[in-house]
Design a protein around this motif. Structure first.
Motif: not given
Length: 201
Positions: A90-98, A124-128
């Motif tokens: 959920p945090d990674l989604m928020r980062i991408l939206e921002a 960095a998000v995708l690598e997770r």
């Protein structure tokens, strides 16, 4: 100081921008040798996102004053948060939206490699490997829903910023070093589709 003068376009941008950079440094240090509690990481990320989503001053280099670069410094911090073990899907989604919100900007043309710094955070998000490919494709498709005002230079700046961001992302994901990222091929395909869509506006 992260939110000092938020919403204003004036010299307070330097306080906000470099506060974001200090957070990036702190989170990097935490990743190397943890010293923060999970709730402290979450608090810092929440505050960073408030800054990134609400700061209107996205100027890069300001003549006679130097680098403001809030879009880039904020992206550097989001890059570090994306790499934190405490950060979940959920945090990674928020980062991408921002990041998408910051890229879809028609008030200032990003000419100081802001797109590259934002794309670094995206990779960095995708690598997770925590986000569903369908969700990622939907996130990319959102770039095609830009709101044109019918006024210039806003509309052309918006289109150029989005185009540069998406091209940078596609190029990065097609590099051999990124070949193992889950969902990369799906994202690149969606980027190509959205770029063709933008060309028809």
């Amino acid at each position: 100081h992260l939110l000092k003068g938020i919403g204003q376009i004036d010299d307070t941008v330097f306080m906000r921008s470099f506060s974001a950079l200090w957070i990036a440094i702190g989170i990097y240090r935490h990743r190397v040798s943890p010293f923060l509690q999970p709730e402290e990481v979450r608090f810092l990320m929440d505050r960073l996102l408030v800054f990134y989503e609400n700061d209107l001053d996205v100027r890069g280099f300001i003549d006679t004053k130097g680098w403001a670069h809030g879009a880039a410094h904020g992206a550097d911090a989001l890059d570090e948060f994306a790499r934190c073990s405490e950060t979940g899907a959920p945090d990674l989604m928020r980062i991408l939206e921002a990041l998408r919100g910051k890229a879809m900007n028609g008030s200032y043309g990003y000419v100081h490699q802001e797109d590259e710094r934002m794309v670094t955070a995206v990779t960095a998000v995708l690598e997770r490997g925590m986000l569903d490919e369908t969700w990622l494709a939907t996130w990319i498709s959102g770039f095609g829903h830009m709101t044109l005002t019918g006024s210039q230079p806003h509309d052309v700046v918006l289109r150029v910023n989005i185009t540069h961001f998406l091209r940078s992302l596609a190029y990065r994901l097609q590099k051999p070093a990124q070949a193992g990222i889950g969902g990369a091929a799906r994202v690149v395909a969606e980027v190509t589709r959205v770029l063709h869509q933008i060309d028809t506006f």
